[in-house]
Design a protein around this motif. Sequence first.
Motif, PDB file in Angstrom:
ATOM      1  N   SER A   1       0.836  -1.203   0.000  1.00  0.00           N
ATOM      2  CA  SER A   1       0.000   0.000   0.000  1.00  0.00           C
ATOM      3  C   SER A   1       0.867   1.246   0.000  1.00  0.00           C
ATOM      4  O   SER A   1       2.077   1.182   0.212  1.00  0.00           O
ATOM      5  N   MET A   2       0.241   2.380  -0.242  1.00  0.00           N
ATOM      6  CA  MET A   2       0.915   3.676  -0.160  1.00  0.00           C
ATOM      7  C   MET A   2      -0.074   4.709   0.363  1.00  0.00           C
ATOM      8  O   MET A   2      -1.288   4.563   0.188  1.00  0.00           O
ATOM      9  N   ARG A   3       0.464   5.724   1.016  1.00  0.00           N
ATOM     10  CA  ARG A   3      -0.380   6.750   1.639  1.00  0.00           C
ATOM     11  C   ARG A   3      -0.445   7.993   0.751  1.00  0.00           C
ATOM     12  O   ARG A   3       0.550   8.455   0.220  1.00  0.00           O
ATOM     13  N   MET A   4      -1.668   8.519   0.611  1.00  0.00           N
ATOM     14  CA  MET A   4      -1.884   9.736  -0.162  1.00  0.00           C
ATOM     15  C   MET A   4      -3.066  10.508   0.418  1.00  0.00           C
ATOM     16  O   MET A   4      -3.935   9.928   1.064  1.00  0.00           O
ATOM     17  N   ASN A   5      -3.081  11.806   0.178  1.00  0.00           N
ATOM     18  CA  ASN A   5      -4.199  12.631   0.628  1.00  0.00           C
ATOM     19  C   ASN A   5      -5.325  12.535  -0.389  1.00  0.00           C
ATOM     20  O   ASN A   5      -5.119  12.713  -1.593  1.00  0.00           O
ATOM     21  N   ASP A   6      -6.539  12.265   0.104  1.00  0.00           N
ATOM     22  CA  ASP A   6      -7.697  12.196  -0.784  1.00  0.00           C
ATOM     23  C   ASP A   6      -8.871  12.868  -0.079  1.00  0.00           C
ATOM     24  O   ASP A   6      -8.837  14.068   0.132  1.00  0.00           O
ATOM     25  N   ASP A   7      -9.890  12.118   0.277  1.00  0.00           N
ATOM     26  CA  ASP A   7     -10.983  12.695   1.066  1.00  0.00           C
ATOM     27  C   ASP A   7     -10.484  13.086   2.455  1.00  0.00           C
ATOM     28  O   ASP A   7     -11.020  13.978   3.093  1.00  0.00           O
ATOM     29  N   ALA A   8      -9.474  12.378   2.922  1.00  0.00           N
ATOM     30  CA  ALA A   8      -8.826  12.684   4.198  1.00  0.00           C
ATOM     31  C   ALA A   8      -7.311  12.655   3.982  1.00  0.00           C
ATOM     32  O   ALA A   8      -6.820  12.214   2.940  1.00  0.00           O
ATOM     33  N   ILE A   9      -6.572  13.115   4.960  1.00  0.00           N
ATOM     34  CA  ILE A   9      -5.109  13.163   4.865  1.00  0.00           C
ATOM     35  C   ILE A   9      -4.525  11.776   5.109  1.00  0.00           C
ATOM     36  O   ILE A   9      -4.923  11.070   6.019  1.00  0.00           O
ATOM     37  N   GLY A  10      -3.561  11.384   4.278  1.00  0.00           N
ATOM     38  CA  GLY A  10      -2.829  10.136   4.468  1.00  0.00           C
ATOM     39  C   GLY A  10      -3.661   8.881   4.343  1.00  0.00           C
ATOM     40  O   GLY A  10      -3.490   7.937   5.115  1.00  0.00           O
ATOM     41  N   GLU A  11      -4.550   8.830   3.368  1.00  0.00           N
ATOM     42  CA  GLU A  11      -5.370   7.632   3.183  1.00  0.00           C
ATOM     43  C   GLU A  11      -4.560   6.512   2.539  1.00  0.00           C
ATOM     44  O   GLU A  11      -3.601   6.747   1.798  1.00  0.00           O
ATOM     45  N   CYS A  12      -4.987   5.281   2.816  1.00  0.00           N
ATOM     46  CA  CYS A  12      -4.269   4.096   2.350  1.00  0.00           C
ATOM     47  C   CYS A  12      -4.838   3.625   1.011  1.00  0.00           C
ATOM     48  O   CYS A  12      -6.041   3.401   0.886  1.00  0.00           O
ATOM     49  N   PHE A  13      -3.948   3.468   0.021  1.00  0.00           N
ATOM     50  CA  PHE A  13      -4.353   2.998  -1.297  1.00  0.00           C
ATOM     51  C   PHE A  13      -3.604   1.711  -1.650  1.00  0.00           C
ATOM     52  O   PHE A  13      -2.449   1.516  -1.262  1.00  0.00           O
ATOM     53  N   ARG A  14      -4.258   0.863  -2.399  1.00  0.00           N
ATOM     54  CA  ARG A  14      -3.665  -0.412  -2.800  1.00  0.00           C
ATOM     55  C   ARG A  14      -2.553  -0.207  -3.828  1.00  0.00           C
ATOM     56  O   ARG A  14      -2.642   0.674  -4.684  1.00  0.00           O
ATOM     57  N   VAL A  15      -1.549  -1.054  -3.754  1.00  0.00           N
ATOM     58  CA  VAL A  15      -0.431  -1.027  -4.697  1.00  0.00           C
ATOM     59  C   VAL A  15      -0.348  -2.388  -5.384  1.00  0.00           C
ATOM     60  O   VAL A  15      -0.491  -3.430  -4.735  1.00  0.00           O
ATOM     61  N   TYR A  16      -0.126  -2.391  -6.681  1.00  0.00           N
ATOM     62  CA  TYR A  16      -0.096  -3.626  -7.466  1.00  0.00           C
ATOM     63  C   TYR A  16       1.257  -3.815  -8.148  1.00  0.00           C
ATOM     64  O   TYR A  16       2.007  -2.853  -8.355  1.00  0.00           O
ATOM     65  N   SER A  17       1.532  -5.053  -8.507  1.00  0.00           N
ATOM     66  CA  SER A  17       2.774  -5.363  -9.216  1.00  0.00           C
ATOM     67  C   SER A  17       2.659  -5.055 -10.700  1.00  0.00           C
ATOM     68  O   SER A  17       3.644  -4.743 -11.357  1.00  0.00           O
ATOM     69  N   HIS A  18       1.446  -5.169 -11.246  1.00  0.00           N
ATOM     70  CA  HIS A  18       1.218  -4.957 -12.672  1.00  0.00           C
ATOM     71  C   HIS A  18      -0.077  -4.171 -12.863  1.00  0.00           C
ATOM     72  O   HIS A  18      -1.004  -4.277 -12.056  1.00  0.00           O
ATOM     73  N   VAL A  19      -0.154  -3.408 -13.930  1.00  0.00           N
ATOM     74  CA  VAL A  19      -1.370  -2.651 -14.240  1.00  0.00           C
ATOM     75  C   VAL A  19      -2.546  -3.606 -14.440  1.00  0.00           C
ATOM     76  O   VAL A  19      -3.676  -3.319 -14.029  1.00  0.00           O
ATOM     77  N   GLU A  20      -2.278  -4.764 -15.042  1.00  0.00           N
ATOM     78  CA  GLU A  20      -3.336  -5.758 -15.248  1.00  0.00           C
ATOM     79  C   GLU A  20      -3.978  -6.167 -13.930  1.00  0.00           C
ATOM     80  O   GLU A  20      -5.184  -6.421 -13.866  1.00  0.00           O
ATOM     81  N   ASP A  21      -3.164  -6.226 -12.869  1.00  0.00           N
ATOM     82  CA  ASP A  21      -3.695  -6.585 -11.553  1.00  0.00           C
ATOM     83  C   ASP A  21      -4.681  -5.526 -11.056  1.00  0.00           C
ATOM     84  O   ASP A  21      -5.666  -5.847 -10.388  1.00  0.00           O
TER      85      ASP A  21
END
Length: 357
Positions: free
Chosen positions: A136-156
């Motif tokens: 995962s990686m943290r980014m600001n979205d609706d709230a500060i420092g939200e957790c987003f999924r990280v993938y090995s491939h774009v297809e994933d």
Amino acid sequence: MAQECSHSPPPIHRRPCNHPFAWPAYKISSRFVDTFFCPKFVSGKYHKTDMRKSALTVMLLSIALVAAAQQRNAKYEAYIEKYKEIAIKEQERHHIPASITMAQALLESAAGESKLAVKGKNHFGIKCGSSWYGRSMRMNDDAIGECFRVYSHVEDSYEDHSEFLKKQRYSFLYDYDITDYKAWAHGLKRAGYATDPSYPQKLIKIIETYELYNLDRLGGDSHGRTPSRSEKAKDKPTGRTDKLFGYVEISNNGVRCVRLMEDDRLRNIAKEFGISKKMLLYFNDMYKDEPLHSGDYVYLWFKKGRADKQFDYHEVKAGESMHSIAQQYGVKMKRLYKMNGMEYGTPVKIGMILKLR
């Protein structure tokens, strides 16, 4: 018979001396020009006022065509060309309109140029949630420092997007025709996919500007036909094969997994897909990283509580165990024991009939 026009139109690509605008850069048929620039062609009479009106019509048409062309973003078009085949395959596997998948990817990833898309190969802005155990990686979205999924491939990312839309709150979407992108766009907003109130309109504009509705006709279950429940339940390979690691990535019982083409270890699969070995052990009802063999299933997500509808029972054969049967049908081993009224860990016997649902 229509009269021959004695007033020939000025040459294409040149500014006529008696007209206040240049001719458009694209070709216009002589019949089209004659019709609009010489009312005599139709009525047999020549009127300067009519000619000016016709000329203005052509000029406005030219401006409209140029403006429409300018609305298209070259980066969007390049992205579509690069990933459209994946969107079509996702439609064939999961019965989600390719136009919707592509429009969401374009919007959420800024045509693959957002930070999340570049660094995390996440093209749909899917957040971690309580069920995500991958990178995962943290980014600001609706709230500060939200957790987003990280993938090995774009297809994933595309595959996970399709799996994400299988949640109960999106189930009503599959009642729409696969070519009804407007219903899908409004349905996604109603189901809570995005907080932006204009999200449906943005998707529809992208689909219509880039004519993404044509992708829906190229994918499976096109022509507006809604697939039956039994067809939706069928598992199909994702088409991705990695010869280096010796596996083919498929979906079994609606669960993402790989089937090994040669002997391997769980730690290698964990490293390749960016999933912790601990979680892979849990997904696959394993307690330690034991050797895996060709033909084995390795699940990359939680297995289901029962088998697909087409499988009601299984007769135990020589060499099978409760674990191998659970893996074969993509069912949690604990649920399999419970369905058959057996104490967890009890060995199965040859000829035993096990309930799968």
